[in-house]
Motif scaffolding. Sequence first.
Motif, short mmCIF file in Angstrom:
data_model
loop_
_atom_site.label_atom_id
_atom_site.label_comp_id
_atom_site.label_asym_id
_atom_site.label_seq_id
_atom_site.Cartn_x
_atom_site.Cartn_y
_atom_site.Cartn_z
N UNK A 198 -40.57 33.79 -12.36
CA UNK A 198 -40.78 33.57 -13.78
C UNK A 198 -42.04 32.80 -14.12
N UNK A 199 -42.80 32.36 -13.10
CA UNK A 199 -44.01 31.58 -13.34
C UNK A 199 -45.20 32.31 -12.73
N UNK A 200 -46.08 32.82 -13.58
CA UNK A 200 -47.33 33.41 -13.13
C UNK A 200 -48.40 32.33 -13.23
N UNK A 201 -48.74 31.76 -12.08
CA UNK A 201 -49.62 30.60 -12.06
C UNK A 201 -50.96 30.91 -12.70
N UNK A 202 -51.45 32.13 -12.55
CA UNK A 202 -52.74 32.52 -13.11
C UNK A 202 -52.79 32.34 -14.62
N UNK A 203 -51.66 32.48 -15.26
CA UNK A 203 -51.60 32.42 -16.73
C UNK A 203 -50.88 31.18 -17.22
N UNK A 204 -50.98 30.09 -16.47
CA UNK A 204 -50.23 28.88 -16.81
C UNK A 204 -51.14 27.66 -16.88
N UNK A 205 -50.67 26.67 -17.61
CA UNK A 205 -51.27 25.34 -17.62
C UNK A 205 -50.28 24.41 -16.94
N UNK A 206 -50.72 23.74 -15.87
CA UNK A 206 -49.85 22.85 -15.12
C UNK A 206 -50.15 21.41 -15.48
N UNK A 207 -49.10 20.62 -15.68
CA UNK A 207 -49.29 19.21 -16.02
C UNK A 207 -48.23 18.38 -15.30
N UNK A 208 -48.41 17.06 -15.23
CA UNK A 208 -47.43 16.22 -14.54
C UNK A 208 -46.03 16.41 -15.13
N UNK A 209 -45.04 16.48 -14.28
CA UNK A 209 -43.71 16.84 -14.75
C UNK A 209 -43.11 15.78 -15.68
N UNK A 210 -43.42 14.51 -15.43
CA UNK A 210 -42.92 13.45 -16.32
C UNK A 210 -43.50 13.60 -17.73
#
Length: 399
Positions: A198-210
């Motif tokens: 369910x997660x396409x890293x190419x089309x995602x913005x990743x940020x700290x989980x907290x």
Amino acid sequence: MTMSVAAHMREAGLSLRSAKQRTLLALTGIVIGVGAVIALLTTGSIARSEALRQFQTLGTDMVSVIDISPRGNNEMRRVLKISDADALTGLPSVLAAAPYNLDSVIVALPGQGSVNMLRVGVTADFADMHDIVTAEGRFISSFDGPNLSAFAVLGAGVAGRLRDGGLKVEVGSYLRVQQDAYLVVGLLAPSSGKGPSGVLVDDSMLLPIELAVRERADEEMQSITLRIGKDVHYLDATKEIQGHFALVAPQMNIRVDSPVPLIEQMEGQMRLFTLLLGAVGGIALVLGGVGVMNAMLSSVGERRLEIGIRRALGAKRGDVRLQFLVESVLLCLMGGVLGAGLGVGASLLICMYSGWSWQWSFTALALGLGTSCAAGIFFGYHPARQAARLDPVVAMRES
């Protein structure tokens, strides 16, 4: 008068050379048949390896923990939390844990339009778990979360769409997402990592989980990805993980997914697919063998006088039968060698066109050459037997 096998082979070579057109036609059928067997079996084996390799990139030592409890209106419902990931790392079978949550956000462009993307809260272990490569800057660090720093790492796909829309996207720039602003600290390499389901890293913005938990005002984790020990069977790990949640949260219905069953099922299907391709090539080889039989029957009809003279001079029936059988096997063996080259070349071209890694298949080669020799014996026996049963007097009189 008994001839040696070497003498029979010399006679067979001379006979095949004297009937060039018939030999060439029969040889063509065997070459195509053997080439088809080797090409299809090799290609099937390579396709199987490629499919398994792609599935194995999911990680055979990885499992995903998912809460499948019914979603109701109960606000006190127990959910997966970051603390669950920390607790799971204390299990003997678990080496590392990477929880994540996600939601969909919209970034407004300077002109008209917008870009949709996933906002995924991750930990520093997420990159190692999913083979994510950072092209510029850095990935999320374990030091980012406690400070709730508004840092973000962008996938190559979404970064490209934002640039096309007129935004400045580079390490050190700020990106406004709805009411929030993020400092871009890293850009991922194109198609970096597959990411969890369910997660396409190419089309995602990743940020700290907290930070993601705070901004979503929801501490529920979408899933927790675990790395288990190399010598730990996924069923043992599953039992241990479910036993852990049965103690700490018996009201939760936890599912543990592993790519191993899928890989095993895929391997069985691809093995069947390879056998089916081999059967198709076998049909072509049978047709080539029928051509050899027709050629040998024609040879027997044309050489009745020769057979009669040899029998009259003392040749036994076994000598005549062996001569024609050696001729048939020699013809099929020549076709097998040429067909092997054709099959290997065809599989190599298919791999080059498909972008696959070509690999040598000794099984396919041995099976192709072996079946060509078997075809020579099987399809050559009847003509050889017919030649051996000719009456020498009748053969010379009719010729």
